[in-house]
Design a protein around this motif. Structure first.
Motif, PDB file in Angstrom:
ATOM      1  N   TYR A  26       0.951  -1.269   0.243  1.00 42.84           N
ATOM      2  CA  TYR A  26       0.040  -0.263  -0.124  1.00 42.84           C
ATOM      3  C   TYR A  26       0.870   1.298   0.080  1.00 42.84           C
ATOM      4  CZ  TYR A  26      -3.050   3.580   1.709  1.00 42.84           C
ATOM      5  OH  TYR A  26      -3.908   4.867   2.252  1.00 42.84           O
ATOM      6  N   VAL A  27       2.024   1.292   0.855  1.00 40.12           N
ATOM      7  CA  VAL A  27       2.824   2.412   0.933  1.00 40.12           C
ATOM      8  C   VAL A  27       3.397   2.600  -0.388  1.00 40.12           C
ATOM      9  CG1 VAL A  27       4.930   3.380   2.276  1.00 40.12           C
ATOM     10  CG2 VAL A  27       2.847   2.308   3.400  1.00 40.12           C
ATOM     11  N   LYS A  28       3.852   1.507  -0.915  1.00 31.41           N
ATOM     12  CA  LYS A  28       4.742   1.441  -2.223  1.00 31.41           C
ATOM     13  C   LYS A  28       3.773   2.030  -3.342  1.00 31.41           C
ATOM     14  CE  LYS A  28       7.620  -1.134  -5.505  1.00 31.41           C
ATOM     15  NZ  LYS A  28       7.964  -2.471  -5.633  1.00 31.41           N
ATOM     16  N   ALA A  29       2.223   1.776  -3.422  1.00 31.37           N
ATOM     17  CA  ALA A  29       1.552   2.043  -4.382  1.00 31.37           C
ATOM     18  C   ALA A  29       1.270   3.729  -4.176  1.00 31.37           C
ATOM     19  CB  ALA A  29       0.331   1.322  -4.051  1.00 31.37           C
ATOM     20  N   VAL A  30       1.180   4.090  -2.980  1.00 28.59           N
ATOM     21  CA  VAL A  30       0.881   5.545  -2.608  1.00 28.59           C
ATOM     22  C   VAL A  30       2.280   6.273  -3.167  1.00 28.59           C
ATOM     23  CG1 VAL A  30       0.751   7.285  -0.875  1.00 28.59           C
ATOM     24  CG2 VAL A  30      -0.713   5.372  -0.912  1.00 28.59           C
ATOM     25  N   GLY A  31       3.350   5.896  -2.962  1.00 35.41           N
ATOM     26  CA  GLY A  31       4.623   6.311  -3.429  1.00 35.41           C
ATOM     27  C   GLY A  31       4.668   6.422  -4.746  1.00 35.41           C
ATOM     28  N   LYS A  32       4.487   5.503  -5.516  1.00 35.00           N
ATOM     29  CA  LYS A  32       4.354   5.417  -7.082  1.00 35.00           C
ATOM     30  C   LYS A  32       3.363   6.515  -7.548  1.00 35.00           C
ATOM     31  CE  LYS A  32       6.169   1.197  -8.145  1.00 35.00           C
ATOM     32  NZ  LYS A  32       6.140   0.019  -9.077  1.00 35.00           N
ATOM     33  N   GLY A  33       2.180   6.557  -6.835  1.00 34.54           N
ATOM     34  CA  GLY A  33       1.196   7.244  -7.193  1.00 34.54           C
ATOM     35  C   GLY A  33       1.546   9.108  -7.145  1.00 34.54           C
ATOM     36  N   LEU A  34       2.336   9.277  -5.887  1.00 35.70           N
ATOM     37  CA  LEU A  34       2.713  10.637  -5.731  1.00 35.70           C
ATOM     38  C   LEU A  34       3.825  10.922  -6.740  1.00 35.70           C
ATOM     39  CD1 LEU A  34       3.103  10.864  -1.882  1.00 35.70           C
ATOM     40  CD2 LEU A  34       1.380  12.230  -3.510  1.00 35.70           C
ATOM     41  N   ASN A  35       4.815   9.922  -7.191  1.00 35.52           N
ATOM     42  CA  ASN A  35       5.875  10.465  -8.123  1.00 35.52           C
ATOM     43  C   ASN A  35       5.129  10.647  -9.293  1.00 35.52           C
ATOM     44  OD1 ASN A  35       8.022   9.892  -6.626  1.00 35.52           O
ATOM     45  ND2 ASN A  35       8.019   7.770  -7.114  1.00 35.52           N
ATOM     46  N   LYS A  36       4.109  10.072  -9.671  1.00 33.06           N
ATOM     47  CA  LYS A  36       3.255  10.303 -11.183  1.00 33.06           C
ATOM     48  C   LYS A  36       2.849  11.458 -10.959  1.00 33.06           C
ATOM     49  CE  LYS A  36       0.001   8.180 -14.187  1.00 33.06           C
ATOM     50  NZ  LYS A  36      -0.927   6.969 -14.428  1.00 33.06           N
ATOM     51  N   VAL A  37       2.016  11.976  -9.943  1.00 35.91           N
ATOM     52  CA  VAL A  37       1.425  13.198  -9.634  1.00 35.91           C
ATOM     53  C   VAL A  37       2.486  14.399  -9.874  1.00 35.91           C
ATOM     54  CG1 VAL A  37       0.385  14.798  -8.214  1.00 35.91           C
ATOM     55  CG2 VAL A  37      -0.503  12.586  -8.152  1.00 35.91           C
ATOM     56  N   MET A  38       3.668  14.190  -9.251  1.00 34.31           N
ATOM     57  CA  MET A  38       4.628  15.302  -9.247  1.00 34.31           C
ATOM     58  C   MET A  38       5.029  15.371 -10.728  1.00 34.31           C
ATOM     59  SD  MET A  38       6.276  15.016  -5.390  1.00 34.31           S
ATOM     60  CE  MET A  38       7.078  13.488  -5.473  1.00 34.31           C
ATOM     61  N   SER A  39       5.336  14.304 -11.220  1.00 33.19           N
ATOM     62  CA  SER A  39       6.137  14.238 -12.510  1.00 33.19           C
ATOM     63  C   SER A  39       5.223  14.854 -13.636  1.00 33.19           C
ATOM     64  CB  SER A  39       6.478  12.737 -12.974  1.00 33.19           C
ATOM     65  OG  SER A  39       5.444  12.096 -13.324  1.00 33.19           O
ATOM     66  N   LYS A  40       3.948  14.917 -13.447  1.00 37.99           N
ATOM     67  CA  LYS A  40       3.063  15.505 -14.484  1.00 37.99           C
ATOM     68  C   LYS A  40       3.077  17.041 -14.078  1.00 37.99           C
ATOM     69  CE  LYS A  40      -0.072  11.851 -15.330  1.00 37.99           C
ATOM     70  NZ  LYS A  40      -1.591  11.513 -15.602  1.00 37.99           N
ATOM     71  N   MET A  41       3.639  17.469 -13.091  1.00 42.03           N
ATOM     72  CA  MET A  41       3.917  18.826 -12.763  1.00 42.03           C
ATOM     73  C   MET A  41       5.146  19.453 -12.907  1.00 42.03           C
ATOM     74  SD  MET A  41       1.450  19.000  -9.396  1.00 42.03           S
ATOM     75  CE  MET A  41       1.658  20.778  -9.101  1.00 42.03           C
ATOM     76  N   GLY A  42       6.065  18.270 -13.264  1.00 42.72           N
ATOM     77  CA  GLY A  42       7.352  18.952 -13.497  1.00 42.72           C
ATOM     78  C   GLY A  42       8.337  19.033 -12.187  1.00 42.72           C
ATOM     79  N   ILE A  43       7.742  18.482 -11.337  1.00 42.43           N
ATOM     80  CA  ILE A  43       8.390  18.350  -9.980  1.00 42.43           C
ATOM     81  C   ILE A  43       9.096  17.169  -9.565  1.00 42.43           C
ATOM     82  CG2 ILE A  43       7.997  18.717  -7.400  1.00 42.43           C
ATOM     83  CD1 ILE A  43       5.761  20.311  -7.789  1.00 42.43           C
ATOM     84  N   SER A  44      10.318  17.239  -9.472  1.00 48.18           N
ATOM     85  CA  SER A  44      11.307  16.022  -9.239  1.00 48.18           C
ATOM     86  C   SER A  44      11.592  15.558  -7.589  1.00 48.18           C
ATOM     87  CB  SER A  44      12.532  16.293 -10.043  1.00 48.18           C
ATOM     88  OG  SER A  44      13.220  17.402  -9.417  1.00 48.18           O
ATOM     89  N   THR A  45      11.233  16.444  -6.850  1.00 53.99           N
ATOM     90  CA  THR A  45      11.618  15.929  -5.691  1.00 53.99           C
ATOM     91  C   THR A  45      10.182  16.205  -4.513  1.00 53.99           C
ATOM     92  OG1 THR A  45      12.478  17.946  -4.800  1.00 53.99           O
ATOM     93  CG2 THR A  45      13.865  16.429  -5.639  1.00 53.99           C
ATOM     94  N   TYR A  46       9.891  15.561  -3.640  1.00 55.16           N
ATOM     95  CA  TYR A  46       9.019  15.669  -2.701  1.00 55.16           C
ATOM     96  C   TYR A  46       9.023  16.944  -1.741  1.00 55.16           C
ATOM     97  CZ  TYR A  46       5.513  14.623   0.972  1.00 55.16           C
ATOM     98  OH  TYR A  46       4.410  14.732   1.860  1.00 55.16           O
TER      99      TYR A  46
END
Length: 173
Positions: free
Chosen positions: A146-166
């Motif tokens: 579950y935590v890994k899936a959330v992390g991957k989802g956050l990476n996808k959200v941020m990458s669509k916005m052009g953000i590379s770090t949390y």
């Protein structure tokens, strides 16, 4: 964060010989206060956060675990953003980290919004407890997935916005 990670943060002062201090702030209020109670609770929360940072606490944990039949939670996003902005106004925000410990956080979107409004870490305690109840003895593995899936989802959200770090996303609104 997993629940054991949160427990380490709660006890971080003893683990770091006092270099870090954390404080759990309750984000619930008396249900008898009605809707007006939420606004009063936010004001109390902001004041408590400001005072605790001035007292040397550098990790604030906003928790709704106190919810029961008599106590209702301030919405986690509202509590997080309220504390974030109160600390920014006083020039204290860079002196502390914000952690949200909430039962209302379930989906990637919830995590992304909390990050956008200042949460450096989130413990979705009710989601983790639910996974534990439904997974039986294998619950640790299911929680990690579950935590890994959330992390991957956050990476996808941020990458669509052009953000590379949390860190770049955190508090950006």
């Amino acid at each position: 964060l997993m629940q054991d990670d949160l427990a380490r943060l709660v006890n971080i002062e003893s683990l770091t010989n006092g270099r870090f201090k954390s404080l759990v702030l309750d984000i619930t209020y008396d249900a008898a206060e009605g809707a007006a109670g939420c606004e009063a609770a936010l004001a109390r929360l902001a004041a408590a956060a400001e005072a605790s940072v001035a007292d040397g606490y550098n990790i604030l944990i906003l928790s709704d675990r106190g919810v029961d039949a008599r106590r209702v939670p301030v919405p986690a996003l509202l509590a997080c953003s309220g504390v974030h902005h109160a600390l920014v106004r006083k020039g204290l925000r860079t002196s502390t980290g914000l952690v949200v410990d909430s039962g209302s956080v379930r989906e990637t979107h919830h995590f992304a919004l909390l990050a956008g409004y200042g949460a450096e870490a989130v413990c979705p305690w009710l989601a983790l407890e639910t996974i534990k109840d439904f997974s039986g003895e294998d619950y640790k593995d299911a929680q990690k997935k579950y935590v890994k899936a959330v992390g991957k989802g956050l990476n996808k959200v941020m990458s669509k916005m052009g953000i590379s770090t949390y860190q770049s996303y955190c508090g950006a609104q």
